[in-house]
Design a protein around this motif. Structure first.
Motif, PDB file in Angstrom:
ATOM      1  N   VAL A 231       0.851  -1.186   0.000  1.00  0.00           N
ATOM      2  CA  VAL A 231       0.000   0.000   0.000  1.00  0.00           C
ATOM      3  C   VAL A 231       0.887   1.236   0.000  1.00  0.00           C
ATOM      4  CG1 VAL A 231      -2.026  -1.049   1.093  1.00  0.00           C
ATOM      5  CG2 VAL A 231      -0.208  -0.094   2.525  1.00  0.00           C
ATOM      6  N   SER A 232       0.327   2.338  -0.495  1.00  0.00           N
ATOM      7  CA  SER A 232       1.104   3.573  -0.528  1.00  0.00           C
ATOM      8  C   SER A 232       0.213   4.769  -0.232  1.00  0.00           C
ATOM      9  CB  SER A 232       1.765   3.754  -1.892  1.00  0.00           C
ATOM     10  OG  SER A 232       0.801   3.860  -2.913  1.00  0.00           O
ATOM     11  N   LEU A 233       0.836   5.775   0.350  1.00  0.00           N
ATOM     12  CA  LEU A 233       0.201   7.065   0.577  1.00  0.00           C
ATOM     13  C   LEU A 233       1.203   8.122   0.130  1.00  0.00           C
ATOM     14  CD1 LEU A 233      -2.267   8.620   1.685  1.00  0.00           C
ATOM     15  CD2 LEU A 233      -1.118   8.631   3.920  1.00  0.00           C
ATOM     16  N   ILE A 234       0.794   8.945  -0.844  1.00  0.00           N
ATOM     17  CA  ILE A 234       1.665   9.967  -1.405  1.00  0.00           C
ATOM     18  C   ILE A 234       1.153  11.338  -0.963  1.00  0.00           C
ATOM     19  CG2 ILE A 234       2.646  10.936  -3.523  1.00  0.00           C
ATOM     20  CD1 ILE A 234       1.872   8.246  -4.898  1.00  0.00           C
ATOM     21  N   TRP A 235       2.058  12.171  -0.498  1.00  0.00           N
ATOM     22  CA  TRP A 235       1.721  13.528  -0.077  1.00  0.00           C
ATOM     23  C   TRP A 235       1.676  14.399  -1.323  1.00  0.00           C
ATOM     24  CZ3 TRP A 235       5.093  16.692   3.858  1.00  0.00           C
ATOM     25  CH2 TRP A 235       4.321  17.704   4.419  1.00  0.00           C
ATOM     26  N   ARG A 236       0.501  14.605  -1.889  1.00  0.00           N
ATOM     27  CA  ARG A 236       0.352  15.290  -3.171  1.00  0.00           C
ATOM     28  C   ARG A 236       0.342  16.813  -3.058  1.00  0.00           C
ATOM     29  NH1 ARG A 236       2.125  12.356  -7.237  1.00  0.00           N
ATOM     30  NH2 ARG A 236       1.035  10.375  -7.430  1.00  0.00           N
ATOM     31  N   SER A 237      -0.185  17.358  -1.970  1.00  0.00           N
ATOM     32  CA  SER A 237      -0.225  18.815  -1.819  1.00  0.00           C
ATOM     33  C   SER A 237      -0.089  19.183  -0.352  1.00  0.00           C
ATOM     34  CB  SER A 237      -1.532  19.385  -2.374  1.00  0.00           C
ATOM     35  OG  SER A 237      -1.629  20.774  -2.080  1.00  0.00           O
ATOM     36  N   VAL A 238       0.957  19.963  -0.062  1.00  0.00           N
ATOM     37  CA  VAL A 238       1.152  20.450   1.302  1.00  0.00           C
ATOM     38  C   VAL A 238       0.103  21.512   1.612  1.00  0.00           C
ATOM     39  CG1 VAL A 238       2.725  21.711   2.824  1.00  0.00           C
ATOM     40  CG2 VAL A 238       3.612  19.907   1.326  1.00  0.00           C
ATOM     41  N   GLU A 239      -0.038  22.480   0.710  1.00  0.00           N
ATOM     42  CA  GLU A 239      -0.959  23.593   0.946  1.00  0.00           C
ATOM     43  C   GLU A 239      -2.401  23.116   1.100  1.00  0.00           C
ATOM     44  OE1 GLU A 239      -2.445  27.763  -1.124  1.00  0.00           O
ATOM     45  OE2 GLU A 239      -0.926  26.563  -2.119  1.00  0.00           O
ATOM     46  N   ALA A 240      -2.848  22.230   0.203  1.00  0.00           N
ATOM     47  CA  ALA A 240      -4.237  21.751   0.247  1.00  0.00           C
ATOM     48  C   ALA A 240      -4.402  20.528   1.155  1.00  0.00           C
ATOM     49  CB  ALA A 240      -4.730  21.436  -1.158  1.00  0.00           C
TER      50      ALA A 240
ATOM     51  N   GLY B 206      -3.592  13.862  -0.159  1.00  0.00           N
ATOM     52  CA  GLY B 206      -2.772  12.697  -0.417  1.00  0.00           C
ATOM     53  C   GLY B 206      -3.446  11.772  -1.410  1.00  0.00           C
ATOM     54  N   GLU B 207      -2.651  10.855  -1.942  1.00  0.00           N
ATOM     55  CA  GLU B 207      -3.159   9.846  -2.874  1.00  0.00           C
ATOM     56  C   GLU B 207      -2.864   8.463  -2.311  1.00  0.00           C
ATOM     57  OE1 GLU B 207      -2.765   8.252  -7.488  1.00  0.00           O
ATOM     58  OE2 GLU B 207      -1.616  10.010  -6.857  1.00  0.00           O
ATOM     59  N   LEU B 208      -3.869   7.635  -2.303  1.00  0.00           N
ATOM     60  CA  LEU B 208      -3.808   6.278  -1.772  1.00  0.00           C
ATOM     61  C   LEU B 208      -3.650   5.289  -2.924  1.00  0.00           C
ATOM     62  CD1 LEU B 208      -4.302   4.603   0.887  1.00  0.00           C
ATOM     63  CD2 LEU B 208      -6.736   4.664   0.296  1.00  0.00           C
ATOM     64  N   GLY B 209      -2.818   4.260  -2.731  1.00  0.00           N
ATOM     65  CA  GLY B 209      -2.652   3.230  -3.750  1.00  0.00           C
ATOM     66  C   GLY B 209      -2.421   1.864  -3.129  1.00  0.00           C
ATOM     67  N   TRP B 210      -2.578   0.802  -3.936  1.00  0.00           N
ATOM     68  CA  TRP B 210      -2.417  -0.559  -3.441  1.00  0.00           C
ATOM     69  C   TRP B 210      -2.174  -1.514  -4.590  1.00  0.00           C
ATOM     70  CZ3 TRP B 210      -6.751   2.445  -2.987  1.00  0.00           C
ATOM     71  CH2 TRP B 210      -7.781   2.166  -3.895  1.00  0.00           C
ATOM     72  N   ILE B 211      -1.488  -2.594  -4.275  1.00  0.00           N
ATOM     73  CA  ILE B 211      -1.293  -3.718  -5.191  1.00  0.00           C
ATOM     74  C   ILE B 211      -1.291  -4.967  -4.315  1.00  0.00           C
ATOM     75  CG2 ILE B 211       0.165  -4.803  -6.943  1.00  0.00           C
ATOM     76  CD1 ILE B 211       1.612  -2.061  -7.220  1.00  0.00           C
ATOM     77  N   PHE B 212      -2.139  -5.943  -4.652  1.00  0.00           N
ATOM     78  CA  PHE B 212      -2.210  -7.179  -3.867  1.00  0.00           C
ATOM     79  C   PHE B 212      -2.073  -8.400  -4.766  1.00  0.00           C
ATOM     80  CE2 PHE B 212      -3.671  -4.255  -0.768  1.00  0.00           C
ATOM     81  CZ  PHE B 212      -3.336  -4.820   0.448  1.00  0.00           C
ATOM     82  N   HIS B 213      -1.474  -9.419  -4.222  1.00  0.00           N
ATOM     83  CA  HIS B 213      -1.315 -10.685  -4.938  1.00  0.00           C
ATOM     84  C   HIS B 213      -2.712 -11.287  -5.165  1.00  0.00           C
ATOM     85  CE1 HIS B 213      -0.174 -14.681  -6.080  1.00  0.00           C
ATOM     86  NE2 HIS B 213       1.114 -14.393  -5.959  1.00  0.00           N
ATOM     87  N   PRO B 214      -3.040 -11.682  -6.399  1.00  0.00           N
ATOM     88  CA  PRO B 214      -4.368 -12.237  -6.678  1.00  0.00           C
ATOM     89  C   PRO B 214      -4.742 -13.448  -5.817  1.00  0.00           C
ATOM     90  CG  PRO B 214      -3.258 -11.726  -8.723  1.00  0.00           C
ATOM     91  CD  PRO B 214      -2.243 -11.543  -7.626  1.00  0.00           C
ATOM     92  N   ASP B 215      -3.768 -14.208  -5.363  1.00  0.00           N
ATOM     93  CA  ASP B 215      -4.078 -15.358  -4.505  1.00  0.00           C
ATOM     94  C   ASP B 215      -4.716 -14.944  -3.191  1.00  0.00           C
ATOM     95  OD1 ASP B 215      -2.985 -16.933  -6.476  1.00  0.00           O
ATOM     96  OD2 ASP B 215      -1.199 -17.507  -5.329  1.00  0.00           O
TER      97      ASP B 215
END
Length: 189
Positions: free
Chosen positions: A86-95, A98-107
């Protein structure tokens, strides 16, 4: 604002922790698959490419400035099995966004791991990181991904039609978001 959380982040069934060099085979097990890469910007990764990606991710564990990201391995608490990331990216300090992301194994799909892990990152984003809005995006054909966003309480804000070329085809993308106040009200409902 600098933020370097104490790891691991623990949920009922999972541990979210920084990546280590020992994760190469576990990451290659899902990032090397065509079905996983289908909706990612990268093609399936070789083992060597996974090793390079992990080398970068070992340092992506906190926020110091806009654009920084926290990328964490997701493992089961019971046996330490790596099931995704999983990931959380700090997209804007002023506003404060953040942006959330994920990748999971299909199993490991269909067990609620992605919901549990991404909820932990929403907690981090709206808690210690004091974000105002967190969004996520996915290919419009990636139904499991946008359904996850809906389970998280996010609302669809945009549907970009044929807005860019992606792997040789016109891309359609959904954007979902949730505000801190909305997230807090869902937690106390």
């Amino acid at each position: 604002m600098a933020l370097y959380p104490d790891f691991p982040l623990s949920t009922e069934r999972l541990r979210l922790r920084p990546f280590t060099r020992g994760d190469v085979d576990g990451v290659f097990a899902y990032r090397g698959r065509d079905d996983v890469a289908r909706y990612l910007f990268d093609p399936p990764l070789s083992r060597e490419e996974c090793a390079l990606a992990i080398q970068q991710r070992t340092n992506q564990t906190g926020f110091l400035e806009e654009g920084d990201r926290i990328v964490l391995a997701v493992e089961t608490a019971e046996d330490g099995n790596l099931v995704g990331e999983v990931s959380l990216i700090w997209r804007s300090v002023e506003a404060r966004q953040g942006e959330l992301g994920w990748i999971f194994h299909p199993d490991h799909h269909g067990r609620g791991y992605a919901t549990e892990a991404t909820n932990a990152l929403l907690e981090l984003g709206f808690g210690a990181a004091d974000m105002h809005r967190i969004y996520a995006r996915c290919d419009a054909r990636n139904e499991p991904s946008w359904r996850l966003m809906e389970r998280l309480g996010m609302r669809r804000e945009a549907h970009f039609r044929e807005h860019g070329l992606f792997k040789g085809l016109w891309d359609e993308e959904f954007y979902y978001a949730i505000l801190r106040d909305e997230w807090l009200s869902l937690r106390h409902a």
